[in-house]
Structures are given as C-alpha cells and as structure tokens.
Design a protein around this motif. Structure first.
Motif, short mmCIF file in Angstrom:
data_model
loop_
_atom_site.label_atom_id
_atom_site.label_comp_id
_atom_site.label_asym_id
_atom_site.label_seq_id
_atom_site.Cartn_x
_atom_site.Cartn_y
_atom_site.Cartn_z
N GLY A 269 -25.93 -20.04 -3.83
CA GLY A 269 -25.01 -20.14 -5.25
C GLY A 269 -25.43 -20.24 -6.61
N GLU A 270 -24.84 -20.23 -7.90
CA GLU A 270 -25.24 -20.01 -9.29
C GLU A 270 -26.51 -21.44 -9.28
OE1 GLU A 270 -22.01 -19.35 -11.84
OE2 GLU A 270 -22.36 -17.14 -10.83
N THR A 271 -27.52 -21.21 -10.50
CA THR A 271 -27.94 -22.70 -10.97
C THR A 271 -27.09 -23.63 -11.02
OG1 THR A 271 -30.18 -21.12 -11.17
CG2 THR A 271 -29.73 -23.54 -12.41
N GLY A 272 -27.05 -25.12 -10.25
CA GLY A 272 -26.08 -25.46 -11.10
C GLY A 272 -24.45 -26.25 -9.59
N ALA A 273 -24.48 -24.98 -8.70
CA ALA A 273 -23.72 -24.86 -8.34
C ALA A 273 -23.56 -26.39 -7.85
CB ALA A 273 -23.01 -23.51 -7.47
N GLY A 274 -24.88 -26.79 -6.65
CA GLY A 274 -24.93 -28.30 -5.85
C GLY A 274 -25.45 -28.22 -4.76
N LYS A 275 -26.17 -27.12 -4.67
CA LYS A 275 -27.07 -27.10 -3.43
C LYS A 275 -27.91 -28.14 -3.39
CE LYS A 275 -29.17 -23.41 -5.16
NZ LYS A 275 -28.87 -22.98 -6.64
N SER A 276 -28.33 -28.89 -4.26
CA SER A 276 -29.49 -30.19 -3.92
C SER A 276 -28.36 -31.61 -3.73
CB SER A 276 -29.75 -31.06 -4.93
OG SER A 276 -29.15 -30.73 -6.64
N ILE A 277 -26.82 -31.44 -4.23
CA ILE A 277 -25.86 -32.33 -3.41
C ILE A 277 -26.07 -32.26 -1.80
CG2 ILE A 277 -23.78 -32.75 -3.23
CD1 ILE A 277 -23.63 -32.58 -6.14
N LEU A 278 -25.70 -30.48 -1.88
CA LEU A 278 -25.65 -30.82 0.00
C LEU A 278 -27.28 -31.18 1.15
CD1 LEU A 278 -23.17 -29.55 1.53
CD2 LEU A 278 -25.20 -27.31 1.74
#
Length: 553
Positions: free
Chosen positions: A29-38
């Motif tokens: 996903g693009e930077t800032g899409a929320g991968k860290s939230i997952l």
C-alpha cells in the motif's frame, strides 16, 4: 498459524475481517495507507500496551480478535492450564482484546477473561514480529542457546539429569553441615537426654499397663479388709459354712424319720454348695486384688517418672521410646558426623564430575553446531548486500554459580558490520535495514528451528532494491515453505513472491477517512506491483515488468 483477524474501530479502521493461510502473504500500500495500524491491531491482541489513542474517533471502544490454528498444542495447553483456562485442543485458539476510549482494557482467551500478561506469553508462542526496532525473538540473547540447541538437534536430557543429581548432592551436603552444626550446639543436652531416657528404657504402651495395674492394686488395698471380714463370716471358725455343716451332720442322722427332713437336708446341701462357690469367688477376687506395697510403690514411681519425662520433652508417654531412638541417632550423627560429611562430599564430587562430563559433551555439540550455523548465515549475507558483515555464534563457559539444567554455556549471536570492527550484539550495531536482513539470514539458516509458527516482517526491504530485493524475496519464499510468513513490503520483487496479496488503502467520503484491506486477484495484483515499480503514473512498461516478476516468482 494465524487464520483470521477481526478489527473494529481501531484508528482509521472501522470494520475489517481478514483471513490468512499458510505460505507467504504480502501486504502492500502507499505510504500512510495504514499498514502500521494493522500490525498495531495484531500487537494489541498479543498483549501490547493498550492505548486509548487506538480507539477510532467517536467510537466507545476498539476491539481486535485473532484466531490461531495451533502447531505446538502442548506448550499452549500447559500455559492455559497454569492460568486456569479451558481449551479444547481440537478447536482454534481465539484471543480478543477490548480497549475503551476513556481508558482501560479487557482481554479474553476463548471467551474466558485473561490478563494482558497471558496474552504476551501466548504471543511469544504464536507469532514473531520483526521490524525496525524489534528487540524480541532472535535478538534476545536469552533465547539464543535454545535456538542453537534446536539447530544442533542436541539432546539436553543427560545434562538435565546430571544437574538434578548435582543439586541433590549439594542439598544433601548442605543439610548435613547444617544438622551437624545444630546438633553440635546441643551435644551436652543430647547426651544427658539420651542417658536419662536410655536408663528409663520406656516401652510403647507401658504407661497404660502401669496405670491399670496401679489402679487394680489401689482397689485391692481399699477393700482388703472387707474381703477378709466376709471370708470370716462365711468360712471362719464360727462362720456360716461351719454352722451349716454342723446342721447338716445332725440332719443326716434324723433325715430318715420324716420325708420333710430329707428335703431339708437336700436344701441344706445346696446351700453348702452355693456358700462354697461364694467363698471361692471371694478368694479369687482377693487373689486378683492382692498387692505388694513395695510393688505398688515401684509401679507408681515408674509411672510418675514416665509422665514426668513425657512432659519434659513435650510428647506423649507412648512416644518416649521413639524419642529415645531419634535423639540417639542425632547424638550418633554428631559422633560420626565427620564420616557422613566426608561421604556426602565425595558424592558431590562424583555428581559434579558426571555433570561436567555431560555438559562438556553438550558444549562440544554446540561448538560444532555454531560453526555450521556461522557458515550457513555467512552464505546468506552477500546476496542480502551484507558482504562486509561477519556473523558468529559465541559459545562461552559460564561461572560455576550459573550452571543449569541447560548446561554451562552462554550462547549469543554477534555481528561485525564493517571490516576490522569488533563483534557485538546484533541489536547494538546494526542499522534498521541491516537488522531486518540479518534476522532474515538467521531465520533462513536456522530453518525455523524453535521459532513461532507465524512470522511477520515489517518492511524488511526498506532502503534496498534490485538484486538485493530479489534475494530477500527469494529467501522469504523459501522460509515460508515451512511456516506462515506475512510481510509488509514496499518492494515489487518481494510482493511478486507472495502467495496471497493484500492491499491496504485509505479512502475518504468527504467526512470520514477510513483504512481498508482487500485481497487482490491476479489482475489487481499485477496492477499493484506495476504501481510499486513506477509510482502514481502506471506505464505499460511497468505492467510488463510486473508480469515478468510474477512469472519469475
């Protein structure tokens, strides 16, 4: 293996239900899409700190539920049993975590209340997350010895048994010394007590016998006069039987003169028989109750002495015989204590020799395995653009007070990242990108020995591309052949290796911004990899290159 993840109201995620399988899964996903939230959501389910800032704005609480199929059922079952929780081994393990917007959290394992600490312990068995600042798993030196033993397939049972024997020998010698010191302080008292008790020579049940005999003699003393008076009245020179016999002799002479006299004689004979029986009973009782004043005095003196010693030693009189033996043994140990300590000292020396022999054999196994592991990791470093780095497994002896059932070695993985630089713990000297690649090299070399069933790498390919990214992708795919591996990546080379591709994207409806995740089909996957290759403007050339990467994978 992580099979499902359900997220509700976490930061920008309103509602998300994901399913996972074995092999390599990639998240892009693009930077800032929320991968860290997952990853934060999964971490929350695995016992990470519950921060109310994770709750989506306007929602009363956030909730995360993770489901796992268990590989190591025994370890999980033991942990749940210790925590008093029920679990059917045939059913998936479900972990749920709730975080309230106004603070506070609750945790559940299979719908049973649990602590965040238990979630962290379960998480260590189920998942390894490796990221830029991770200090768990392979980076924790406390687990390096067990990882090396798994790699070596070392049998530590002999060392564990020898260590138990060594500890038992140490405890026995320490107890003997303590008893010797304590007993020596009491020697004078023991000598007096043993002499006194031995002289008395008490026997179990003796008090009851003496008490009964004393009571009998005391009763005889009390009624002796009455018995004598009765005997005189019945069988004395002027007693009843004497008079009855005289009357019988007269009746015998005249009984033939009338039938009534004969009947009277017969009745008198019966009276004489009964009287004789009465006298015999009185004589028998007198014999039974007869006493010797000296014997009574002796019995009373011994009875009082038994009871007095029992009170002195705070035991029952019947326990004096056993106490005599116990105190005699203690005194004997003082007198022969040096011999016992000498024997136990020899036993300890023999146990230590046996432990050292078993530990040395294990150390040799570890040293040989360390050399093989170092070679295996070294072979992985150059393709990962870590050509100048060196890796070594340090196996060093521990001091005597740190010997354990696992042996007497300290094991730690160390690296040197530049020529001439000293070796040091991996986490202290490797940069973020290097750290992830070192972890990957180690994981591939260890072939997942002793690791969790689910591995997650967070941006392991940060700062690299081209051949290095391809090498990373190839190794991730190889590692995923034996486990479940999830990778958050910005590299098209890595993404192309995935068996399952999830896209994390952010959307905005004019009022609310949301993060969503969806699984890509083959066409969508090719388009996403093309975007990763070319950026916002996807070109035909990027699509063609994406197709080649997918075909090569």
């Amino acid at each position: 293996m992580l099979t499902a993840l359900s997220i509700r109201d976490v930061v920008l995620i309103e509602a998300l239900d994901l399913e996972f399988g074995a092999g390599l899964g990639v998240l892009t996903g693009e930077t800032g899409a929320g991968k860290s939230i997952l990853l934060d959501s999964l971490g929350l389910a695995l016992g990470a700190r519950a921060d109310s800032g994770l709750v989506r704005q306007g929602a009363p609480q956030a909730a995360v539920t993770a489901s796992f199929e268990l590989a190591d059922r025994a370890a999980v079952a033991a942990l749940l049993d210790d925590s008093g929780l029920n679990h059917d081994p045939s059913e998936p393990l479900t972990i749920r975590r709730l975080v309230k917007a106004d603070g506070g959290s609750r945790a559940y394992v299979n719908d049973q209340p649990a602590s965040a600490g238990l979630l962290r312990e379960l998480g260590a068995l189920l998942v390894e997350i490796h990221g830029q600042h991770d200090d768990r798993g392979l980076l924790n030196p406390r687990g390096h010895r067990a990882l090396l033993d798994s790699f070596a397939r070392a049998d530590t049972a002999a060392v564990a048994a020898a260590h138990r024997a060594l500890r038992d020998a140490e405890d026995a010698l320490a107890a003997a010394h303590a008893e010797q010191e304590s007993a020596a302080r009491d020697r004078e008292w023991l000598e007096h007590a043993v002499t006194e008790l031995t002289k008395l020579a008490p026997e179990p049940g003796e008090e009851a016998v003496l008490a009964e005999r004393r009571a009998t003699m005391q009763r005889g003393e009390k009624i002796a006069g009455e018995l004598q008076a009765i005997a005189e009245l019945i069988d004395g020179s002027d007693g009843a039987l004497t008079r009855l016999r005289q009357a019988a002799r007269i009746l015998e002479r005249i009984a033939e003169d009338h039938p009534a006299l004969a009947e009277a004689l017969a009745a008198l004979d019966r009276a004489l028989n009964e009287g004789s029986a009465t006298q015999e009973g009185i004589d028998s009782a007198a014999d039974a109750l007869a006493f010797d004043p000296a014997a009574l005095e002796a019995d009373e003196a011994r009875l009082f002495e038994l009871r007095g010693l029992a009170r002195k030693h705070r035991v029952q009189p019947d326990d004096l015989a056993e106490l005599t033996d116990t105190l005699a043994v203690r005194l004997e140990r003082i007198e022969g204590g040096e011999g016992l300590i000498t024997r136990l000292t020899a036993d300890l020396a023999a146990a230590e020799t046996a432990y050292v022999a078993a530990a040395e054999a294990l150390s040799a196994t570890r040293a040989a395995a360390a050399a093989r592991l170092d070679a295996a990791v070294a072979a992985e470093l150059a393709p990962l653009k870590l050509d100048a780095a060196r890796f070594r497994t340090t196996v060093e002896p521990l001091p005597r007070d740190q010997w354990s059932a696992a042996g007497r070695d300290r094991v730690e993985f160390e690296v040197s990242t530049n020529p001439g630089a000293p070796f040091a713990p991996l986490i202290k000297i490797a940069s973020g990108g290097e750290l992830s690649r070192f972890i990957l090299a180690l994981k591939v070399a260890l072939a997942e020995e002793g690791g969790a069933r689910t591995l997650i790498f967070d941006e392991i390919d940060r700062g690299v591309g081209g051949a290095v990214a391809s090498a990373i992708g190839e190794r991730l795919a190889r590692l995923a052949a034996g486990t479940q591996l999830l990778v958050v990546t910005h590299s098209p080379q890595v993404a192309a290796r995935g068996g399952k591709h999830l896209l994390i994207a952010k959307s905005h409806d004019g009022f609310v911004t949301r993060t969503g995740v969806r699984q890509l089909d083959e066409a969508e996957r090719r388009e996403e990899i093309a975007r990763m290759l070319s950026g916002a403007q996807i070109t035909d050339e990027a699509r063609a290159q994406a197709e080649r990467l997918l075909e090569a994978a």
